[in-house]
Design an enzyme around this catalytic site. Sequence first.
Site, PDB file in Angstrom:
ATOM      1  N   GLY A 236       0.891  -1.220   0.016  1.00 41.11           N
ATOM      2  CA  GLY A 236      -0.209   0.110  -0.083  1.00 41.11           C
ATOM      3  C   GLY A 236       0.942   1.251   0.153  1.00 41.11           C
ATOM      4  O   GLY A 236       2.089   1.081   0.163  1.00 41.11           O
ATOM      5  N   CYS A 237       0.294   2.383  -0.340  1.00 32.44           N
ATOM      6  CA  CYS A 237       1.238   3.711  -0.353  1.00 32.44           C
ATOM      7  C   CYS A 237       1.608   3.991   1.023  1.00 32.44           C
ATOM      8  O   CYS A 237       0.729   3.969   1.872  1.00 32.44           O
ATOM      9  CB  CYS A 237       0.131   4.945  -0.839  1.00 32.44           C
ATOM     10  SG  CYS A 237      -0.219   4.787  -2.574  1.00 32.44           S
ATOM     11  N   SER A 238       2.825   4.337   1.265  1.00 30.20           N
ATOM     12  CA  SER A 238       3.698   4.568   2.255  1.00 30.20           C
ATOM     13  C   SER A 238       3.392   3.831   3.484  1.00 30.20           C
ATOM     14  O   SER A 238       3.694   4.229   4.697  1.00 30.20           O
ATOM     15  CB  SER A 238       3.327   6.108   2.636  1.00 30.20           C
ATOM     16  OG  SER A 238       3.176   6.964   1.654  1.00 30.20           O
TER      17      SER A 238
ATOM     18  N   VAL B 176       2.745   5.326  -3.939  1.00 29.59           N
ATOM     19  CA  VAL B 176       2.966   4.813  -5.378  1.00 29.59           C
ATOM     20  C   VAL B 176       1.723   4.564  -5.908  1.00 29.59           C
ATOM     21  O   VAL B 176       0.514   4.169  -5.256  1.00 29.59           O
ATOM     22  CB  VAL B 176       3.819   3.493  -5.254  1.00 29.59           C
ATOM     23  CG1 VAL B 176       4.090   2.923  -6.543  1.00 29.59           C
ATOM     24  CG2 VAL B 176       4.853   3.638  -4.284  1.00 29.59           C
TER      25      VAL B 176
END
Length: 223
Positions: free
Chosen positions: A142-144, A178
Site C-alpha cells: 500500500g502507499c507509504s 505509489v
Amino acid sequence: MLPWENLPVLRNQQVYRMPSVSSIRATLIKCCQDQQQVQKGGSPMKQGVPSSPSIPLIDPLDSYYLLNPSGDLSSTQSEFENWFRDQDFEGKCGTAPAVEELAEALRSHDLFIYFGHGSGAQYIPEHEVKKLESCAATLLMGCSSGSLYLHGCYAPRGAPLCYLFAGSPVIVANLWEVTDKDIDRFGKSMLDAILRERSNVSFRCDQCDTLSDKLESLKISDR
C-alpha cells in the site's frame, strides 16, 4: 527516509533496514528463543545473546492475503483475486475481516500479503500487532506502508516497527506514495519470483530423492 538501497555500491547486495542495533539484537534473541521452543537440545543463550540462530524458513504457499478490503481498488482485485485462489491461498477479498481473524492469520501463517490503502493499520491496529508473540513475514503493498512517523522527541512509530517487534522475520513495504498500477506490477513480479524460487528448491529436492532411490535400487553398500 533516503533510498540507501539504490546506491550503486548496494544495488547488487541484499539490504535490510532495522531501526537500531538493539532491535537487531532483540530480533536475534527472539528468533533463538522460538527455535528452542520447537527444537530439542537447542543451543543455550549466553549472557542474553543467541549463539547461532538460524534464518527462519518461510513457505510462500502458507500465505494469508487481504486484498482490496476497502472495495475501491477494482483493478488490483481483478489482477490478484483469481491468482490467489489458483495458489490455494487463504484470505479475504473485497471485505474487511475482523481484527481477531487477522491476528490469528498473522500468528498461524508463514506469509501475510496485503494489497490495499496504506499499511492496513485501519484493519488491525498497531497495538494489536504488538500483542502477538509470533508474526508472519509481511508484504504491505500500500502507499507509504513502510513510512515511519516522527512525534517530536519521542521514538518514531509505524507499521514496520510493530511487525518487527511482534516477531516478523521480514517486512516488504513502500516508503512513499505509489500508484496502484505500479504496486500491482511490483507485487506480482515479487510474488512470481518467490514462488518460482520455491519451485526450484523443491525441484532440486526431488532430484535428490530420485538419485537416492536409484542408488538404493543398485544396492550399493559401504565397504
